[in-house]
Design an enzyme around this catalytic site. Structure first.
Site, PDB file in Angstrom:
ATOM      1  N   HIS A 362      31.799  33.114  53.620  1.00 29.32           N
ATOM      2  CA  HIS A 362      31.304  34.409  53.176  1.00 29.32           C
ATOM      3  C   HIS A 362      29.989  34.802  53.827  1.00 29.32           C
ATOM      4  CE1 HIS A 362      34.502  34.238  50.201  1.00 29.32           C
ATOM      5  NE2 HIS A 362      34.452  35.533  50.378  1.00 29.32           N
ATOM      6  N   GLU A 603      46.335  37.122  48.367  1.00 28.59           N
ATOM      7  CA  GLU A 603      45.562  36.125  49.125  1.00 28.59           C
ATOM      8  C   GLU A 603      45.910  34.700  48.712  1.00 28.59           C
ATOM      9  OE1 GLU A 603      41.382  36.844  48.536  1.00 28.59           O
ATOM     10  OE2 GLU A 603      41.621  37.272  46.416  1.00 28.59           O
ATOM     11  N   ASP A 627      41.527  34.389  52.730  1.00 30.73           N
ATOM     12  CA  ASP A 627      42.008  33.355  51.819  1.00 30.73           C
ATOM     13  C   ASP A 627      43.478  33.037  52.046  1.00 30.73           C
ATOM     14  OD1 ASP A 627      39.859  32.403  50.238  1.00 30.73           O
ATOM     15  OD2 ASP A 627      39.728  34.396  49.342  1.00 30.73           O
ATOM     16  N   CYS A 674      42.474  43.773  54.120  1.00 30.61           N
ATOM     17  CA  CYS A 674      41.013  43.852  54.036  1.00 30.61           C
ATOM     18  C   CYS A 674      40.329  42.559  54.456  1.00 30.61           C
ATOM     19  CB  CYS A 674      40.572  44.262  52.641  1.00 30.61           C
ATOM     20  SG  CYS A 674      40.956  43.033  51.387  1.00 30.61           S
TER      21      CYS A 674
HETATM   22  C1  PEP Z   1      40.033  37.678  51.812  1.00 28.24           C
HETATM   23  O1  PEP Z   1      40.204  36.622  51.218  1.00 28.24           O
HETATM   24  O2  PEP Z   1      40.602  37.961  52.867  1.00 28.24           O
HETATM   25  C2  PEP Z   1      39.101  38.688  51.271  1.00 28.24           C
HETATM   26  C3  PEP Z   1      39.018  39.884  51.790  1.00 28.24           C
HETATM   27  O3  PEP Z   1      38.286  38.306  50.259  1.00 28.24           O
HETATM   28  P1  PEP Z   1      36.997  37.375  50.434  1.00 28.24           P
HETATM   29  O4  PEP Z   1      36.759  37.190  51.903  1.00 28.24           O
HETATM   30  O5  PEP Z   1      35.882  38.074  49.759  1.00 28.24           O
HETATM   31  O6  PEP Z   1      37.401  36.114  49.754  1.00 28.24           O
HETATM   32 MG    MG Z   2      39.443  36.379  49.221  1.00 29.35          MG
END
Ligand code: PEP
Ligand code: MG
Length: 754
Positions: A362, A603, A627, A674
């Protein structure tokens, strides 16, 4: 054997530099294995030679002088085989070459083992015997194990420039470190080291301004720890045995010991701040204890470390952590966290460097959102020596240059300029739609989390927000934000984009997004209490958040709600129940506004197979490829060790996405992507071919993706996708995509593509 091994390793780890470490190794090994000679050869890749770097047995003058060309001799044979070579008479082997420098012919017995790190042979450990001697299997494994341990020390020293220094006898103190992965971009700046509270090893050295005040605060911290220890020991008299209580007394004595206090004070007087001086003292004490023969005394090393941590905690409370950031800050740490990053004002920060983590962590995602490079997973990052150093961060190739030469600095400044020019050119696309030359349009949305990236998203023409990560405003506070505080934050985002849609994701904490004020300790945090699981277990947190989001939407009505980390339909049912309850409560208070559309993140692999059931419950899907890749491939998105296996273009990931799109469309539900994959121009084309309805990405990627979409006709993309469906591994998919991009004149996107 095990004990000998452990002792040698401890001694090696304590050695001040590589050459000393190698000397220790050869001397101890010669003795432990009762051989006539022990030597270490290291690989010098620039000179394409193996160089003898230490010996006990041959004349010391041959160190650095005995050099073999790559592939030559028995050493070359060990490197080639990547396995031990055990010969009772070396000269019988076809690869044997005679060396006059070391009077080779008198030695018969030979055992050589490779020193390997991350699949690379760094050198060879060799023992020799005058007589014929076939080494026993235990001796072979002993040497092999030591070689494996030595690999860590060597690559660490390599990182510190020691090897270069030794090989070339030059004292140029600059070096490049290699990370496991990076995020696009280049930056030149100065290191600011961050470290978790009370993590002794990661504490950097730091010049001290007021020496006397520093010494006083150190004494105060020691006194405070002594007070704490007395209180604990008094509280424990009834529960602990007298022997255990005596331990506390021993610790108090240790605290008062002149060596601990005096050598730290000495360190401060020499110009280091108290935490740095204490780290050094504790290190010395720990190694002194670890060297002891007596097991009981050896274990006291842990107590000394504990004392050190306690003193540090007190010192930290007297050293305000608020830091005056300067422009050009490069955040450096053992494990930089999202909250540490969020603390730095966006206009001061130019790059992030972390010893742990990968480009899917992250903190790397946030860096990308801010449009700055990150280099992740440099396992040999000498964190505590970097404070204030000039750095060049090469996010494209995951490299870090410490104290760069003028040529390196100039090269990267040029790259930065080119990047800025490309961005200026791309800026012209901001107002144009993401439309293929043959007329297919796909909305491009922005991922946000920090208020700072709203304006960047608007500037590059984002048509809304496809993912607003609400945990980010939670991460940068020191307590849960209240409902009204949350409402104001969400309102800013909804208002900035209205009437364009804003997809607000409910809290997704857990995994690598720990709230400092809501600690959760788990062995496998990514498989644990995360996202919707926490929200459903704490309806009071979830309801307050949902109410704040719904209230922020009043009068705007551009909100969509998104649920993270769903693995079961029952979670969706429960979450919807709570959302409706919050909405009804607000309607009763005449604050309800419209009920928003609700969607689910895809995810967790289980949801890939439940699209029809989920489609009956929600209005849209958003695929979180970060994920989904991690869980589908069993590759921790944060683990640098396996970062090379983490591949969003793996055929299994592509098939899962394709299946979700087909089934969602059959149920008349739109699908967005996303995850970071949507921001990779090459991957975005594939998503378009699969029929994904919208893409959401960090602002920094948006115009590049738009450029790719506006260049490739959909018919061409479909052809490409047909070919790609035949491929069996991610690397081939990437190679084919990059070739196609290059042919279409989009080579500039590839460099920044991964
Ligand atoms: C993902 O898992 O692709 C996502 C967009 O959520 P995050 O990266 O915040 O876990
Ligand atoms: Mg995620």
């Amino acid at each position: 054997m095990l004990d000998t091994l452990r002792r040698i390793i401890q001694e090696v780890n304590r050695a001040p530099d590589l050459s000393r470490a190698l000397e220790v190794i050869v001397a101890r090994l010669k003795q432990a294995m009762a051989v006539d000679v022990c030597s270490v050869y290291l690989v010098d890749s620039d000179a394409q030679q193996y160089v003898m770097m230490a010996t006990d047995g041959y004349h010391p003058s041959v160190v650095g002088q005995v050099r073999l060309e790559f592939g030559q001799g028995l050493v070359g044979e060990v490197v080639r085989r990547e396995e031990p070579l055990n010969l009772d008479n070396a000269s019988d082997h076809p690869s044997y070459i005679f060396s006059r420098q070391i009077d080779e012919e008198i030695y018969h017995g030979f055992l050589g083992v490779p020193i390997i790190q991350h699949r690379m042979v760094l050198g060879v450990l060799v023992v020799r015997q005058r007589e014929r001697r076939r080494f026993a299997e235990e001796e072979e494994t002993f040497l092999f194990t030591l070689g494996a341990q030595l690999a860590g020390a060597i690559s660490h020293a390599e990182a510190n420039g020691d090897i270069d220094r030794l090989l070339r006898e030059s004292d140029e103190a600059r070096y490049a470190l290699k990370g496991a992965s990076g995020t696009p971009g280049a930056a030149v700046g100065r290191a600011h080291v961050v470290y978790p509270q009370a993590n002794l090893e990661a504490i950097p050295d730091h010049p001290v301004e007021d020496v006397e005040a520093e010494i006083a605060s150190f004494h105060a911290a020691v006194a405070a720890v002594e007070r704490d220890m007395r209180i604990i020991s008094a509280r424990m008299v009834d529960t602990l045995s007298s022997e255990e209580i005596a331990l506390f007394d021993a610790l108090i004595l240790m605290l008062r010991s002149e060596t601990l206090v005096d050598s730290t004070v000495e360190g401060i007087r020499a110009g280091n701040w108290a935490p740095g001086a204490l780290r050094k003292t504790i290190d010395e004490h720990v190694s002194a204890f670890e060297k002891m023969d007596d097991l009981y005394l050896r274990e006291r090393a842990g107590d000394v470390r504990d004392l050190g941590r306690r003193i540090i905690e007190h010192l930290q409370s007297s050293h305000p952590t608020a830091h005056a950031y300067v422009p050009g800050t490069i955040l450096v740490g053992e494990e930089v966290s999202a909250s540490q990053l969020a603390e730095v004002p966006a206009n001061m920060l130019v790059a992030v460097v972390s010893a742990r983590g990968s480009s899917a962590s992250h903190v790397a995602i946030l860096a990308r959102a801010l449009g700055i490079p990150a280099v992740m997973g440099i396992d040999d990052l000498p964190v505590n020596r970097l404070e204030g150093q000039e750095l060049v961060v090469d996010g494209y190739q995951a490299r870090l240059f410490v104290r760069p030469s003028e040529a390196v600095r100039r090269e990267f400044q040029r790259l930065q300029r080119e990047e800025a020019e490309l961005s200026d050119e791309l800026q012209e696309l901001a107002a144009l739609p993401a439309e293929t030359p043959d007329g297919t349009v796909i909305p491009l949305y922005a991922n946000t989390g920090l208020l700072a990236d709203i304006s960047a998203s608007l500037r590059c023409g984002a048509e809304g927000v496809g993912l607003y990560r609400t945990e980010v405003p939670f991460l940068i506070r020191d307590r849960f934000p209240g409902e009204e505080e949350q409402r104001r934050t969400y309102r800013q985002v909804l208002e900035a984009f209205a009437p364009a849609p804003v997809t607000v994701r409910t809290l997704d904490i857990g995994g690598d997004k720990m709230l400092p004020y809501f600690p959760v300790h788990e062995d496998n945090p990514f498989l644990g209490w995360r996202g919707i699981r926490i929200s459903l277990d704490h309806p009071e947190i979830f309801l307050a958040q949902v109410r704040a989001i719904l209230r922020a939407n009043i009068g705007l009505n551009n909100l969509q709600l998104l649920l993270p980390m769903v693995s079961n339909v029952t979670e969706v049912d429960s979450a919807l129940g709570l959302i409706h309850r919050a909405h009804h409560e607000l309607c009763d208070e005449e604050e309800g506004g419209e009920m928003p559309r609700v969607g689910v993140m895809i995810e967790v692999p289980s949801t890939v197979y439940q699209i029809p059931a989920l489609a009956q419950r929600v209005d849209f899907f958003s695929i979180g490829t970060n994920d989904l890749t991690q869980y589908l491939m069993a590759v921790d998105r944060n683990n640098a060790q396996v970062a090379a296996l983490y591949d969003t273009l793996h055929p299994a990931v592509l098939r899962a996405i394709h299946q979700v799109v087909r089934e969602a469309h059959a149920a008349a539900r739109p699908v967005s992507v996303c995850g970071e994959m949507a921001g990779d121009p090459a991957a975005a084309l594939l998503l378009l071919a699969m029929g994904v309805d919208s893409l959401s990405m960090s602002a920094a990627s948006l115009l590049r993706v738009k450029w790719a979409i506006r260049t490739f006709p959909l018919t061409k993309i479909h052809q490409l996708f047909e070919e790609i469906q035949e491929l069996e591994d991610g690397a081939s998919v990437r190679a084919l995509l990059h070739r196609s991009l290059d042919e279409a004149g989009l080579g500039g996107l590839i460099r920044a593509g991964r």
